[in-house]
Scaffold this motif. Structure first.
Motif, short mmCIF file in Angstrom:
data_model
loop_
_atom_site.label_atom_id
_atom_site.label_comp_id
_atom_site.label_asym_id
_atom_site.label_seq_id
_atom_site.Cartn_x
_atom_site.Cartn_y
_atom_site.Cartn_z
N VAL A 92 0.84 -1.20 0.00
CA VAL A 92 0.00 0.00 0.00
C VAL A 92 0.88 1.25 0.00
O VAL A 92 1.74 1.43 0.87
N ASP A 93 0.65 2.11 -0.96
CA ASP A 93 1.35 3.38 -1.08
C ASP A 93 0.83 4.35 0.00
O ASP A 93 -0.37 4.61 0.08
N VAL A 94 1.75 4.85 0.83
CA VAL A 94 1.35 5.82 1.86
C VAL A 94 2.12 7.13 1.67
O VAL A 94 2.41 7.84 2.62
N VAL A 108 -5.96 7.15 -0.10
CA VAL A 108 -5.44 6.22 0.90
C VAL A 108 -6.56 5.57 1.70
O VAL A 108 -6.49 4.36 2.01
N LYS A 112 -7.25 1.58 1.91
CA LYS A 112 -7.28 0.87 3.18
C LYS A 112 -8.59 0.09 3.34
O LYS A 112 -8.58 -1.07 3.77
N SER A 132 3.94 -1.50 3.57
CA SER A 132 3.64 -0.09 3.32
C SER A 132 4.88 0.55 2.72
O SER A 132 6.01 0.16 3.03
N SER A 153 -2.53 -3.90 10.99
CA SER A 153 -1.41 -3.18 10.39
C SER A 153 -1.90 -2.12 9.41
O SER A 153 -1.30 -1.04 9.30
N ILE A 154 -2.98 -2.40 8.71
CA ILE A 154 -3.52 -1.42 7.76
C ILE A 154 -4.11 -0.22 8.50
O ILE A 154 -3.98 0.93 8.06
N LEU A 157 -1.44 2.61 9.25
CA LEU A 157 -0.67 3.24 8.18
C LEU A 157 -0.55 4.75 8.41
O LEU A 157 -1.51 5.42 8.77
N SER A 196 -1.15 2.08 -5.69
CA SER A 196 -0.36 3.31 -5.71
C SER A 196 -0.96 4.29 -6.71
O SER A 196 -1.81 3.92 -7.53
#
Length: 315
Positions: A92-94, A108, A112, A132, A153-154, A157, A196
């Protein structure tokens, strides 16, 4: 279908012999009838001629034998086997550009929500890990069947500067290589899903990631977030953050993955469903002789049933 013991098919040569014996017996019975000259008396004392029915039980019996011989030759067919070690890595692009709200409520948050729904609905035999990435990539949930750890965990972020798409792919590959004690020699069937908006601004290049993924035989599917009109406010300034679909498409198509565009949460969940099902089974050749024996048993029962019903005796 293939045969594991084709040499056993020689037994089929016995079937023409049995057919010849059957035909010979039928002719002898017909000849006996012709020699009985008092036909009027014969019609009174002989049972009603069964006609075609007398051949049905014999035909079913011979068919049963043929199927049993094929089963004895151990046929093998294509069978779908669950892939219990199948692993999906979700990257996952953060980066700060994911704050853009052109995908409501934001890029985002949409990512998520979709990732959590996907992980929750995966079959229990699937393993899932989460990475991430912004300026660097981090494994925040090691691949396992533990859904709660991945989901938690998500939720944690945090956005950061820059975007390291190449590093995200390398981190996913490393997690796959260390999945279990067998993974270094026999890696699990895997798929990387990378979410992303597409610009690789730091770390190893996308081409390096492509080469590494192809060498590991791990497809990378990408989901492009955003539109050409996305903007973010950073330190009081409004900056345009157009999605880079070409980079993500190149990464996906070069690794035998698929490139998707997701403008809404509904589209994302459809994409995840497709990717999840693609890793569900592997195809193997397995012995399927039991199927043939079962079919042969049905023919045997049919032969016995018709003979009992019409002639009150077994064939």
């Amino acid at each position: 279908m293939t045969l594991l013991s084709p040499g056993r098919l020689w037994l089929l040569l016995l079937l023409p012999v049995l057919v010849a014996v059957y035909v010979l017996l039928q002719r002898r019975r017909r000849n006996y009838t012709v020699r009985f000259t008092n036909l009027a008396l014969l019609q009174q004392v002989a049972p009603r001629h069964p006609g075609w029915r007398r051949h049905v039980a014999a035909g079913l019996f011979l068919t049963m034998l043929a199927i049993m011989v094929v089963g004895f030759a151990r046929p093998a067919g294509t069978v779908k086997i669950p892939r219990d070690r199948a692993t999906i890595m979700v990257a996952v692009d953060v980066s700060l550009s994911m704050m853009a709200k052109d995908v409501p409520p934001s890029r985002v948050e949409a990512a998520k929500a979709a990732a959590k729904k996907f992980i929750s609905e995966l079959p229990s035999r699937f393993n899932v890990g989460v990475v991430s990435f912004a300026g660097s990539a981090n494994l925040i949930a090691a691949p396992s069947a533990d859904r709660q750890t991945a989901l938690a965990s998500i939720d944690q972020l945090v956005l950061a500067k820059r975007t390291a798409i190449g590093e995200a792919v390398f981190t996913c590959l490393q997690a796959i290589r260390t999945f279990d004690s067998q993974a270094s020699q026999d890696p699990p069937p895997s798929h990387i899903v990378l979410l992303s908006d597409g610009d690789n601004t730091t770390g190893r290049s996308v081409q390096e990631a492509v080469d590494a993924s192809r060498a590991a035989h791990v497809p990378v599917s990408t989901i492009a977030f955003g539109t050409p009109y996305g903007t973010v406010d950073i330190e009081g300034e409004t900056t345009g953050v157009s999605v880079n679909k070409e980079t993500l498409r190149t990464l996906a198509e070069s690794t035998d993955g698929k490139a998707y565009e997701a403008a809404s949460l509904g589209q994302l969940t459809d994409v995840y469903s497709h990717i999840g099902s693609s890793l569900g089974f592997k195809t193997e050749h397995r012995d399927i002789s039991a199927r043939f024996l079962g079919i042969a048993l049905l023919f045997a029962l049919a032969a016995a049933g018709t003979s009992l019903a019409w002639f009150s005796r077994l064939p």
